[in-house]
Design a protein around this motif. Structure first.
Motif, mmCIF file in Angstrom:
data_model
loop_
_atom_site.group_PDB
_atom_site.id
_atom_site.type_symbol
_atom_site.label_atom_id
_atom_site.label_comp_id
_atom_site.label_asym_id
_atom_site.label_seq_id
_atom_site.Cartn_x
_atom_site.Cartn_y
_atom_site.Cartn_z
ATOM 1 N N LYS A 19 65.021 -30.095 115.995
ATOM 2 C CA LYS A 19 63.346 -29.502 115.612
ATOM 3 C C LYS A 19 63.518 -29.518 114.106
ATOM 4 C CE LYS A 19 64.172 -25.928 118.962
ATOM 5 N NZ LYS A 19 64.961 -24.781 118.822
ATOM 6 N N GLN A 20 64.440 -29.254 113.405
ATOM 7 C CA GLN A 20 64.270 -29.446 111.880
ATOM 8 C C GLN A 20 65.560 -30.091 111.290
ATOM 9 O OE1 GLN A 20 65.308 -25.365 111.504
ATOM 10 N NE2 GLN A 20 63.307 -24.408 111.130
ATOM 11 N N ILE A 21 65.278 -30.448 109.927
ATOM 12 C CA ILE A 21 66.056 -30.999 109.083
ATOM 13 C C ILE A 21 66.234 -29.874 107.978
ATOM 14 C CG2 ILE A 21 66.537 -32.999 107.421
ATOM 15 C CD1 ILE A 21 65.042 -34.877 109.346
ATOM 16 N N PHE A 22 67.896 -29.859 107.930
ATOM 17 C CA PHE A 22 68.192 -28.971 106.623
ATOM 18 C C PHE A 22 68.955 -29.755 105.787
ATOM 19 C CE2 PHE A 22 71.760 -26.328 104.810
ATOM 20 C CZ PHE A 22 71.216 -25.692 104.033
ATOM 21 N N ILE A 23 68.588 -29.663 104.680
ATOM 22 C CA ILE A 23 69.092 -30.652 103.269
ATOM 23 C C ILE A 23 70.068 -29.568 102.457
ATOM 24 C CG2 ILE A 23 68.615 -31.936 101.347
ATOM 25 C CD1 ILE A 23 65.756 -32.664 102.508
ATOM 26 N N CYS A 24 71.348 -30.155 102.354
ATOM 27 C CA CYS A 24 72.293 -29.449 101.545
ATOM 28 C C CYS A 24 72.779 -30.164 100.516
ATOM 29 C CB CYS A 24 73.252 -29.272 102.621
ATOM 30 S SG CYS A 24 75.003 -28.037 101.924
ATOM 31 N N PRO A 25 72.728 -29.490 99.222
ATOM 32 C CA PRO A 25 73.006 -30.572 98.100
ATOM 33 C C PRO A 25 74.663 -30.538 98.203
ATOM 34 C CG PRO A 25 72.199 -28.059 97.278
ATOM 35 C CD PRO A 25 72.077 -28.460 98.807
ATOM 36 N N ALA A 26 75.225 -31.419 97.197
ATOM 37 C CA ALA A 26 76.532 -31.633 96.803
ATOM 38 C C ALA A 26 76.828 -30.558 95.779
ATOM 39 C CB ALA A 26 76.706 -32.992 96.809
ATOM 40 N N VAL A 27 77.974 -30.193 95.516
ATOM 41 C CA VAL A 27 78.334 -29.617 94.111
ATOM 42 C C VAL A 27 78.438 -30.755 93.090
ATOM 43 C CG1 VAL A 27 80.194 -28.423 92.844
ATOM 44 C CG2 VAL A 27 79.708 -28.103 95.438
ATOM 45 N N PRO A 28 77.519 -30.436 91.852
ATOM 46 C CA PRO A 28 77.750 -31.518 90.991
ATOM 47 C C PRO A 28 78.977 -31.460 90.067
ATOM 48 C CG PRO A 28 76.086 -29.701 90.231
ATOM 49 C CD PRO A 28 76.717 -29.424 91.595
ATOM 50 N N LEU A 29 79.726 -32.438 90.363
ATOM 51 C CA LEU A 29 81.213 -32.551 89.706
ATOM 52 C C LEU A 29 80.935 -33.376 88.766
ATOM 53 C CD1 LEU A 29 83.196 -32.747 92.987
ATOM 54 C CD2 LEU A 29 82.999 -30.712 91.466
ATOM 55 N N THR A 30 81.749 -33.157 87.575
ATOM 56 C CA THR A 30 81.907 -33.907 86.280
ATOM 57 C C THR A 30 82.908 -35.048 86.680
ATOM 58 O OG1 THR A 30 82.962 -32.404 85.234
ATOM 59 C CG2 THR A 30 80.735 -32.810 84.775
ATOM 60 N N GLY A 67 77.974 -38.377 100.767
ATOM 61 C CA GLY A 67 78.946 -38.297 99.518
ATOM 62 C C GLY A 67 78.264 -37.478 98.314
ATOM 63 N N GLU A 68 78.291 -37.974 97.180
ATOM 64 C CA GLU A 68 77.769 -37.237 96.194
ATOM 65 C C GLU A 68 76.318 -36.763 96.059
ATOM 66 O OE1 GLU A 68 77.497 -39.511 92.579
ATOM 67 O OE2 GLU A 68 77.065 -41.387 93.614
ATOM 68 N N HIS A 69 75.515 -37.344 97.195
ATOM 69 C CA HIS A 69 73.928 -36.653 97.476
ATOM 70 C C HIS A 69 73.942 -35.686 98.466
ATOM 71 C CE1 HIS A 69 73.218 -40.224 94.916
ATOM 72 N NE2 HIS A 69 73.751 -41.025 95.713
ATOM 73 N N GLY A 70 75.301 -35.040 98.760
ATOM 74 C CA GLY A 70 75.087 -33.986 99.811
ATOM 75 C C GLY A 70 74.853 -34.352 101.108
ATOM 76 N N SER A 71 74.376 -33.613 102.035
ATOM 77 C CA SER A 71 74.444 -33.841 103.627
ATOM 78 C C SER A 71 73.036 -33.156 104.053
ATOM 79 C CB SER A 71 75.545 -33.136 104.038
ATOM 80 O OG SER A 71 75.502 -31.774 103.649
ATOM 81 N N MET A 72 72.797 -33.962 105.144
ATOM 82 C CA MET A 72 71.561 -33.207 106.169
ATOM 83 C C MET A 72 72.033 -32.997 107.428
ATOM 84 S SD MET A 72 68.422 -35.725 105.356
ATOM 85 C CE MET A 72 69.031 -37.252 104.861
ATOM 86 N N MET A 73 71.299 -31.981 108.159
ATOM 87 C CA MET A 73 71.578 -31.765 109.370
ATOM 88 C C MET A 73 70.315 -31.475 110.214
ATOM 89 S SD MET A 73 73.448 -28.103 110.937
ATOM 90 C CE MET A 73 72.361 -27.014 110.038
ATOM 91 N N HIS A 74 70.212 -32.388 111.357
ATOM 92 C CA HIS A 74 69.032 -32.411 112.240
ATOM 93 C C HIS A 74 69.370 -31.608 113.328
ATOM 94 C CE1 HIS A 74 65.474 -33.608 114.266
ATOM 95 N NE2 HIS A 74 65.320 -34.992 113.842
ATOM 96 N N ASN A 75 68.757 -30.837 113.912
ATOM 97 C CA ASN A 75 69.020 -29.933 115.109
ATOM 98 C C ASN A 75 68.050 -30.146 116.206
ATOM 99 O OD1 ASN A 75 66.717 -28.532 114.604
ATOM 100 N ND2 ASN A 75 67.660 -26.680 114.132
ATOM 101 N N ALA A 115 77.541 -22.670 107.240
ATOM 102 C CA ALA A 115 78.774 -23.622 107.439
ATOM 103 C C ALA A 115 78.789 -24.863 106.493
ATOM 104 C CB ALA A 115 78.872 -23.847 109.059
ATOM 105 N N MET A 116 77.750 -25.505 106.406
ATOM 106 C CA MET A 116 77.433 -26.657 105.930
ATOM 107 C C MET A 116 77.768 -26.494 104.333
ATOM 108 S SD MET A 116 74.176 -28.820 107.115
ATOM 109 C CE MET A 116 74.349 -30.162 106.306
ATOM 110 N N LEU A 117 77.261 -25.307 103.877
ATOM 111 C CA LEU A 117 77.429 -25.061 102.475
ATOM 112 C C LEU A 117 79.122 -24.663 102.322
ATOM 113 C CD1 LEU A 117 74.634 -22.725 101.680
ATOM 114 C CD2 LEU A 117 75.031 -24.540 100.724
ATOM 115 N N ALA A 118 79.522 -24.076 103.281
ATOM 116 C CA ALA A 118 81.150 -24.014 103.095
ATOM 117 C C ALA A 118 82.096 -25.289 103.394
ATOM 118 C CB ALA A 118 81.419 -22.957 104.199
ATOM 119 N N GLY A 119 81.586 -26.258 104.013
ATOM 120 C CA GLY A 119 82.121 -27.505 104.094
ATOM 121 C C GLY A 119 82.054 -28.416 102.664
#
Ligand code: AMP
Length: 305
Positions: free
Chosen positions: A214-225, A204-212, A260-264
Protein backbone atom coordinates in the motif's frame (compact mmCIF):
# COMPACT_ATOMS: atom_id res chain seq x y z
CA UNK A 1 8.72 -11.15 23.51
CA UNK A 2 9.31 -13.96 21.08
CA UNK A 3 12.52 -15.38 19.70
CA UNK A 4 14.30 -15.40 16.36
CA UNK A 5 15.79 -18.42 14.62
CA UNK A 6 18.32 -17.75 11.89
CA UNK A 7 19.55 -20.13 9.25
CA UNK A 8 22.60 -18.92 7.35
CA UNK A 9 26.34 -19.17 7.05
CA UNK A 10 28.91 -19.10 9.82
CA UNK A 11 32.07 -18.41 7.91
CA UNK A 12 35.65 -17.41 7.59
CA UNK A 13 36.02 -14.30 5.46
CA UNK A 14 39.18 -13.07 3.77
CA UNK A 15 38.63 -9.44 2.90
CA UNK A 16 40.45 -6.54 1.34
CA UNK A 17 39.14 -2.98 1.51
CA UNK A 18 40.96 0.32 0.91
CA UNK A 19 41.55 0.29 4.70
CA UNK A 20 43.21 -3.08 5.17
CA UNK A 21 43.43 -6.76 4.42
CA UNK A 22 42.30 -9.54 6.77
CA UNK A 23 42.52 -13.31 6.40
CA UNK A 24 40.03 -15.85 7.75
CA UNK A 25 38.18 -13.54 10.11
CA UNK A 26 34.80 -14.47 11.56
CA UNK A 27 31.96 -13.76 9.16
CA UNK A 28 28.87 -15.29 7.63
CA UNK A 29 25.28 -14.23 7.22
CA UNK A 30 24.09 -16.02 10.40
CA UNK A 31 26.97 -14.61 12.42
CA UNK A 32 26.28 -10.95 11.70
CA UNK A 33 22.50 -11.24 11.77
CA UNK A 34 22.53 -13.34 14.93
CA UNK A 35 24.68 -10.91 16.87
CA UNK A 36 22.57 -7.98 15.66
CA UNK A 37 19.29 -9.70 16.61
CA UNK A 38 20.65 -10.67 20.03
CA UNK A 39 20.61 -7.02 21.02
CA UNK A 40 16.80 -7.26 21.30
CA UNK A 41 15.68 -10.86 21.62
CA UNK A 42 16.70 -14.49 22.19
CA UNK A 43 18.35 -15.96 19.09
CA UNK A 44 19.06 -19.47 17.80
CA UNK A 45 21.47 -20.10 14.95
CA UNK A 46 21.15 -22.99 12.49
CA UNK A 47 24.31 -23.51 10.49
CA UNK A 48 27.34 -25.72 9.95
CA UNK A 49 31.05 -25.30 10.52
CA UNK A 50 34.12 -27.50 10.07
CA UNK A 51 36.43 -28.80 12.75
CA UNK A 52 38.72 -25.84 12.01
CA UNK A 53 36.21 -23.45 13.63
CA UNK A 54 37.66 -22.17 16.91
CA UNK A 55 35.93 -22.71 20.24
CA UNK A 56 36.44 -19.03 21.11
CA UNK A 57 33.82 -18.07 18.49
CA UNK A 58 31.30 -20.46 20.04
CA UNK A 59 32.13 -19.00 23.45
CA UNK A 60 31.47 -15.55 22.08
CA UNK A 61 28.04 -16.53 20.68
CA UNK A 62 27.16 -18.03 24.05
CA UNK A 63 28.27 -14.86 25.82
CA UNK A 64 25.54 -13.10 23.80
CA UNK A 65 22.96 -15.68 24.93
CA UNK A 66 22.85 -17.06 21.36
CA UNK A 67 21.66 -20.67 21.20
CA UNK A 68 24.20 -22.63 19.14
CA UNK A 69 22.53 -26.07 19.46
CA UNK A 70 21.73 -25.78 15.75
CA UNK A 71 25.31 -25.24 14.58
CA UNK A 72 26.69 -28.62 13.61
CA UNK A 73 30.40 -29.24 13.67
CA UNK A 74 31.52 -31.74 11.04
CA UNK A 75 34.79 -33.02 9.63
CA UNK A 76 36.03 -30.70 6.90
CA UNK A 77 36.59 -27.00 6.46
CA UNK A 78 34.31 -24.10 7.37
CA UNK A 79 32.68 -22.10 4.54
CA UNK A 80 35.17 -19.51 3.30
CA UNK A 81 34.26 -16.35 1.38
CA UNK A 82 36.98 -14.22 -0.14
CA UNK A 83 36.15 -10.79 -1.47
CA UNK A 84 37.19 -7.19 -1.86
CA UNK A 85 35.71 -3.69 -2.07
CA UNK A 86 37.08 -0.69 -3.90
CA UNK A 87 36.20 2.97 -4.41
CA UNK A 88 32.88 3.81 -2.76
CA UNK A 89 32.74 0.22 -1.39
CA UNK A 90 29.08 -0.02 -2.37
CA UNK A 91 29.66 -3.37 -4.04
CA UNK A 92 31.35 -6.55 -2.83
CA UNK A 93 33.48 -8.32 -5.46
CA UNK A 94 33.72 -12.04 -4.80
CA UNK A 95 37.13 -13.63 -5.41
CA UNK A 96 36.07 -17.11 -4.32
CA UNK A 97 33.29 -18.90 -2.49
CA UNK A 98 34.53 -22.15 -0.97
CA UNK A 99 31.38 -23.91 0.19
CA UNK A 100 33.36 -26.67 1.98
CA UNK A 101 31.15 -28.24 4.71
CA UNK A 102 28.17 -26.25 3.42
CA UNK A 103 28.03 -28.66 0.47
CA UNK A 104 26.85 -31.46 2.74
CA UNK A 105 24.72 -29.33 5.05
CA UNK A 106 21.41 -30.93 5.93
CA UNK A 107 19.85 -28.38 8.29
CA UNK A 108 18.33 -29.80 11.42
CA UNK A 109 16.41 -27.33 13.55
CA UNK A 110 17.00 -28.37 17.18
CA UNK A 111 14.02 -28.77 19.54
CA UNK A 112 15.22 -25.70 21.44
CA UNK A 113 14.63 -23.54 18.34
CA UNK A 114 11.56 -25.13 16.74
CA UNK A 115 9.06 -22.85 18.45
CA UNK A 116 10.73 -19.58 17.37
CA UNK A 117 8.08 -17.12 16.20
CA UNK A 118 10.30 -15.29 13.73
CA UNK A 119 12.43 -17.18 11.25
CA UNK A 120 15.10 -15.31 9.37
CA UNK A 121 16.32 -17.20 6.31
CA UNK A 122 19.65 -15.44 5.95
CA UNK A 123 21.84 -15.76 2.92
CA UNK A 124 22.49 -19.46 2.14
CA UNK A 125 21.41 -21.96 -0.52
CA UNK A 126 17.64 -21.38 -0.97
CA UNK A 127 16.97 -25.13 -0.98
CA UNK A 128 18.47 -25.28 2.52
CA UNK A 129 16.45 -22.24 3.58
CA UNK A 130 13.28 -24.10 2.60
CA UNK A 131 14.37 -27.35 4.22
CA UNK A 132 14.98 -25.56 7.52
CA UNK A 133 11.75 -23.56 7.32
CA UNK A 134 9.55 -26.65 7.14
CA UNK A 135 10.85 -27.77 10.56
CA UNK A 136 9.47 -24.81 12.51
CA UNK A 137 6.27 -25.46 14.44
CA UNK A 138 4.78 -22.01 14.90
CA UNK A 139 6.67 -19.45 12.83
CA UNK A 140 4.42 -16.45 12.31
CA UNK A 141 6.88 -14.31 10.35
CA UNK A 142 9.37 -15.51 7.75
CA UNK A 143 12.02 -13.07 6.54
CA UNK A 144 14.16 -13.96 3.53
CA UNK A 145 17.52 -12.66 2.31
CA UNK A 146 19.56 -13.82 -0.67
CA UNK A 147 22.35 -12.65 -2.97
CA UNK A 148 23.53 -12.67 -6.60
CA UNK A 149 25.35 -16.01 -6.14
CA UNK A 150 22.08 -17.82 -5.41
CA UNK A 151 20.03 -15.84 -7.95
CA UNK A 152 22.53 -17.01 -10.59
CA UNK A 153 22.95 -20.60 -9.45
CA UNK A 154 19.63 -21.57 -7.77
CA UNK A 155 16.90 -19.39 -9.26
CA UNK A 156 14.16 -22.06 -9.35
CA UNK A 157 14.77 -23.05 -5.71
CA UNK A 158 14.90 -19.40 -4.69
CA UNK A 159 11.51 -18.71 -6.28
CA UNK A 160 10.04 -21.63 -4.32
CA UNK A 161 11.41 -20.30 -1.04
CA UNK A 162 10.24 -16.80 -1.94
CA UNK A 163 6.67 -18.10 -2.12
CA UNK A 164 6.90 -19.06 1.57
CA UNK A 165 8.37 -15.77 2.79
CA UNK A 166 6.47 -12.86 4.36
CA UNK A 167 9.26 -10.31 3.87
CA UNK A 168 12.09 -10.20 1.34
CA UNK A 169 15.16 -8.09 2.11
CA UNK A 170 17.51 -7.47 -0.83
CA UNK A 171 19.69 -4.76 -2.35
CA UNK A 172 19.08 -2.89 -5.59
CA UNK A 173 21.32 -5.09 -7.78
CA UNK A 174 19.71 -8.23 -6.39
CA UNK A 175 16.14 -7.06 -6.94
CA UNK A 176 16.94 -6.09 -10.54
CA UNK A 177 18.58 -9.45 -11.16
CA UNK A 178 15.69 -11.31 -9.52
CA UNK A 179 12.85 -9.54 -11.32
CA UNK A 180 14.51 -8.45 -14.57
CA UNK A 181 13.18 -4.91 -13.94
CA UNK A 182 15.57 -1.97 -13.94
CA UNK A 183 13.20 0.37 -12.08
CA UNK A 184 13.45 -0.68 -8.44
CA UNK A 185 9.98 0.58 -7.48
CA UNK A 186 8.47 -1.61 -10.20
CA UNK A 187 10.75 -4.42 -9.09
CA UNK A 188 9.48 -4.12 -5.50
CA UNK A 189 5.87 -4.31 -6.71
CA UNK A 190 6.78 -7.38 -8.77
CA UNK A 191 8.19 -9.14 -5.68
CA UNK A 192 4.81 -8.66 -3.98
CA UNK A 193 3.33 -10.87 -6.74
CA UNK A 194 5.79 -13.67 -5.98
CA UNK A 195 4.84 -14.41 -2.36
CA UNK A 196 6.06 -11.82 0.15
CA UNK A 197 3.62 -9.26 1.58
CA UNK A 198 6.44 -6.83 2.16
CA UNK A 199 9.76 -6.09 0.52
CA UNK A 200 12.70 -4.12 1.85
CA UNK A 201 15.27 -2.68 -0.50
CA UNK A 202 18.72 -1.89 0.92
CA UNK A 203 20.51 0.91 -0.86
CA UNK A 204 23.78 0.97 1.07
CA UNK A 205 24.90 4.47 1.98
CA UNK A 206 21.60 5.79 0.54
CA UNK A 207 19.42 4.05 3.12
CA UNK A 208 16.55 1.66 2.50
CA UNK A 209 12.93 1.48 1.39
CA UNK A 210 10.02 -0.71 2.41
CA UNK A 211 6.97 -1.49 0.25
CA UNK A 212 4.03 -3.11 2.05
CA UNK A 213 1.69 -3.28 -0.94
CA UNK A 214 0.00 0.00 0.00
CA UNK A 215 2.75 2.40 1.00
CA UNK A 216 6.45 2.96 0.56
CA UNK A 217 8.47 3.99 3.60
CA UNK A 218 11.86 5.60 3.06
CA UNK A 219 14.52 5.16 5.71
CA UNK A 220 17.74 7.19 5.56
CA UNK A 221 21.20 5.79 6.28
CA UNK A 222 23.37 7.08 9.10
CA UNK A 223 25.73 9.66 7.56
CA UNK A 224 29.13 8.11 8.33
CA UNK A 225 32.42 9.86 7.66
CA UNK A 226 34.32 6.59 7.64
CA UNK A 227 33.55 3.02 6.63
CA UNK A 228 36.27 0.39 7.17
CA UNK A 229 34.57 -2.74 5.85
CA UNK A 230 30.95 -3.00 4.62
CA UNK A 231 30.86 -6.80 5.02
CA UNK A 232 27.92 -7.82 7.12
CA UNK A 233 26.04 -4.54 6.78
CA UNK A 234 23.09 -6.21 5.08
CA UNK A 235 23.04 -9.09 7.53
CA UNK A 236 23.26 -6.77 10.53
CA UNK A 237 20.41 -4.72 9.10
CA UNK A 238 18.22 -7.79 8.61
CA UNK A 239 19.16 -9.34 11.95
CA UNK A 240 18.53 -6.10 13.80
CA UNK A 241 15.20 -5.77 11.97
CA UNK A 242 14.14 -9.33 12.91
CA UNK A 243 15.33 -9.04 16.51
CA UNK A 244 13.56 -5.74 16.96
CA UNK A 245 10.25 -7.19 15.70
CA UNK A 246 10.60 -10.16 18.06
CA UNK A 247 10.12 -7.84 21.02
CA UNK A 248 6.43 -7.44 20.11
CA UNK A 249 3.71 -10.02 20.60
CA UNK A 250 1.58 -8.44 17.85
CA UNK A 251 2.84 -6.95 14.56
CA UNK A 252 -0.43 -5.28 13.57
CA UNK A 253 0.93 -1.75 13.91
CA UNK A 254 2.80 -0.58 10.79
CA UNK A 255 4.96 1.75 12.92
CA UNK A 256 6.74 -1.28 14.40
CA UNK A 257 8.12 -2.21 10.99
CA UNK A 258 9.38 1.33 10.44
CA UNK A 259 11.08 1.31 13.83
CA UNK A 260 12.59 -2.09 13.04
CA UNK A 261 14.11 -0.63 9.86
CA UNK A 262 15.65 2.18 11.88
CA UNK A 263 17.02 -0.37 14.34
CA UNK A 264 18.58 -2.39 11.51
CA UNK A 265 20.04 0.77 9.99
CA UNK A 266 21.67 1.84 13.25
CA UNK A 267 23.19 -1.56 13.88
CA UNK A 268 24.61 -1.88 10.38
CA UNK A 269 26.20 1.55 10.78
CA UNK A 270 28.17 0.09 13.69
CA UNK A 271 29.18 -3.11 11.88
CA UNK A 272 30.85 -1.27 8.97
CA UNK A 273 33.14 0.69 11.24
CA UNK A 274 35.55 -2.21 11.63
CA UNK A 275 36.35 -5.62 10.12
CA UNK A 276 34.36 -8.73 11.03
CA UNK A 277 32.29 -8.29 14.21
CA UNK A 278 34.94 -6.14 15.89
CA UNK A 279 32.75 -3.02 16.19
CA UNK A 280 29.43 -4.85 16.52
CA UNK A 281 30.45 -7.18 19.32
CA UNK A 282 30.66 -4.50 21.99
CA UNK A 283 27.47 -2.60 21.07
CA UNK A 284 25.14 -2.44 24.09
CA UNK A 285 21.39 -1.64 24.20
CA UNK A 286 22.27 1.61 25.97
CA UNK A 287 24.68 2.71 23.20
CA UNK A 288 22.07 1.70 20.65
CA UNK A 289 19.53 4.07 22.26
CA UNK A 290 22.09 6.88 22.31
CA UNK A 291 22.76 6.34 18.61
CA UNK A 292 19.05 6.54 17.90
CA UNK A 293 18.78 9.93 19.64
CA UNK A 294 21.68 11.23 17.51
CA UNK A 295 20.22 9.75 14.33
CA UNK A 296 16.79 11.33 14.83
CA UNK A 297 18.26 14.79 14.47
CA UNK A 298 19.21 14.09 10.86
CA UNK A 299 15.84 13.41 9.38
CA UNK A 300 12.91 14.72 11.42
CA UNK A 301 10.93 16.27 8.57
CA UNK A 302 9.28 19.72 8.93
CA UNK A 303 5.57 19.61 9.81
CA UNK A 304 4.64 21.78 6.80
CA UNK A 305 6.20 23.31 3.70
P1 AMP B 1 26.57 -8.85 3.63
O1 AMP B 1 25.79 -8.51 4.84
O2 AMP B 1 25.72 -8.94 2.42
O3 AMP B 1 27.81 -8.01 3.48
O4 AMP B 1 27.09 -10.37 3.84
C1 AMP B 1 28.43 -10.69 4.12
C2 AMP B 1 28.58 -12.13 4.59
O5 AMP B 1 27.98 -13.02 3.66
C3 AMP B 1 30.05 -12.53 4.66
O6 AMP B 1 30.44 -12.58 6.02
C4 AMP B 1 30.14 -13.88 3.96
O7 AMP B 1 30.72 -14.88 4.76
C5 AMP B 1 28.72 -14.24 3.64
N1 AMP B 1 28.59 -14.79 2.28
C6 AMP B 1 29.30 -14.48 1.17
N2 AMP B 1 28.89 -15.21 0.11
C7 AMP B 1 27.88 -16.00 0.57
C8 AMP B 1 27.02 -16.97 -0.04
N3 AMP B 1 27.12 -17.29 -1.33
N4 AMP B 1 26.08 -17.55 0.75
C9 AMP B 1 25.96 -17.22 2.04
N5 AMP B 1 26.73 -16.35 2.68
C10 AMP B 1 27.69 -15.72 1.96
Amino acid sequence: MSSVAIIGTVAFDSIETPFGKKERILGGSATFSGIAASLFSPVSLISIVGRDFPQEHFDFFKSKQINVDGISVTPGKTFHWKGYYKGDMNQAFTVSTELNVLEKFDPLVPKTAQSSAIVFLANIDPALQKKALTQFKSANLVILDTMNFWIEHRLAELKETLRLADILIVNDQEIRQLTGKTNVIQAMAEILNLGPKRVILKKGEHGSMMHNGKQIFICPAVPLTHVTDPTGAGDSFAGGFAGYLAQYSSLEDEEIFKKAMLAGTLISSVTVQNFSIDALKTLTPFEFKQKFLEFRKFFTPPETL
